[in-house]
Design a protein around this motif. Sequence first.
Motif, mmCIF file in Angstrom:
data_model
loop_
_atom_site.group_PDB
_atom_site.id
_atom_site.type_symbol
_atom_site.label_atom_id
_atom_site.label_comp_id
_atom_site.label_asym_id
_atom_site.label_seq_id
_atom_site.Cartn_x
_atom_site.Cartn_y
_atom_site.Cartn_z
ATOM 1 N N ALA A 150 -70.018 -22.371 82.924
ATOM 2 C CA ALA A 150 -68.529 -23.168 82.891
ATOM 3 C C ALA A 150 -68.223 -24.260 81.680
ATOM 4 O O ALA A 150 -67.256 -23.944 81.941
ATOM 5 N N ARG A 193 -63.201 -23.156 77.864
ATOM 6 C CA ARG A 193 -64.055 -22.758 78.889
ATOM 7 C C ARG A 193 -64.560 -22.102 78.722
ATOM 8 O O ARG A 193 -64.007 -20.702 79.368
ATOM 9 N N ASP A 195 -65.227 -20.424 81.942
ATOM 10 C CA ASP A 195 -64.257 -20.367 82.480
ATOM 11 C C ASP A 195 -63.403 -20.035 82.756
ATOM 12 O O ASP A 195 -62.427 -19.605 83.694
ATOM 13 N N LYS A 197 -60.450 -17.833 82.044
ATOM 14 C CA LYS A 197 -58.886 -16.590 82.046
ATOM 15 C C LYS A 197 -59.224 -16.009 80.951
ATOM 16 O O LYS A 197 -59.491 -14.847 81.152
ATOM 17 N N GLU A 205 -70.951 -13.355 84.562
ATOM 18 C CA GLU A 205 -70.867 -14.735 84.702
ATOM 19 C C GLU A 205 -71.730 -15.811 84.065
ATOM 20 O O GLU A 205 -71.552 -15.816 83.489
ATOM 21 N N VAL A 206 -71.084 -16.246 84.816
ATOM 22 C CA VAL A 206 -70.519 -18.183 84.189
ATOM 23 C C VAL A 206 -71.656 -18.818 85.259
ATOM 24 O O VAL A 206 -70.930 -18.805 86.773
ATOM 25 N N GLU A 208 -72.257 -22.665 86.321
ATOM 26 C CA GLU A 208 -72.288 -24.599 86.710
ATOM 27 C C GLU A 208 -72.979 -25.478 86.234
ATOM 28 O O GLU A 208 -72.789 -26.300 85.664
#
Length: 317
Positions: A150, A193, A195, A197, A205-206, A208
Amino acid sequence: MLADPVKVQIPKSYETLPVKDIKVSHYPENAPEATGVIVVTLNRPKQGNAFTLQMMKDFELVYPMFDLDERVKCVVVTGAGKLFCAGADLDIGFPSAGERERLVDHRDSGGRLNLAIYRCRKPTIVALNGSAVGLGMTLGLSAAIRIAHASSKYGFVFARRGITMESNSSFFLPRLIGYSNALYLLTTGDVYRGDSKHFGSLFQEVIEDQPGVLKRALELATTIAERTSTLAGFMNRELMWRGKPSAEETHLLDSAVLYHMFANKDCAEGVQSFMQKRDAKFTATLEEDGPPLYPWFNEVDTGSRPRLDRTAAKSKL
């Protein structure tokens, strides 16, 4: 006239292969022979796993083996250390004027690596366990699944290096995330990053937790290896990537492939295992059980496709 295809010899263990810029491991670890899941690690951590010609050669060595080795069901690609891949190794640089080939003869090294993944019938999951830019991003576009971290930074930075996109990314990227997202990423040339958009659905899948990226990739790979038909999975990906341009033509192709698969032993095993509430044991291969109309597309030979050296394989039995 095209050269005869290279004949591939399948090793007992992939961990003994003479690769230099990658590491090849069995999963679960310490298995003496090839397992259903194979892990390929970009292994230049001090250089951020930056891409080299040797890395391309390593991929072109191992991926034809994965393609033809029926023991291998899924491949996971990841990076050693905290970065996934810092792109091309700029310390090595690009060919000088005296080293340059004719434009018509050149084959982009990142594209060759990418095609090795694309042509393999076994699916690849790319675990981008840390930041990646440039070729570090494009090498995984032909994979079936990409998992990112992420808070790590990712980007298609070509315009900021004065070069154009490579590794067949002009084909894959807009098809994966749409032209709008692809144009934004390429026009800005910035890093974002995992994550963000702006990547759309590039990363399915991202995660953490940074170590959790590889962990999740191995979980998925194990499930794929144990529960899916290699032949059916490969045909599904081929139908999507190498499909027909109209709904009507697609209907004819889908119908023919599906009708063949209905009479396939993996279909019978899939139904029986479901009815009997047990794990399936899929054994169908492309050579023995694939649809007779495959390939239904015109193959473009950028270099002869390897074939299994059956003489050498039999001598090891």
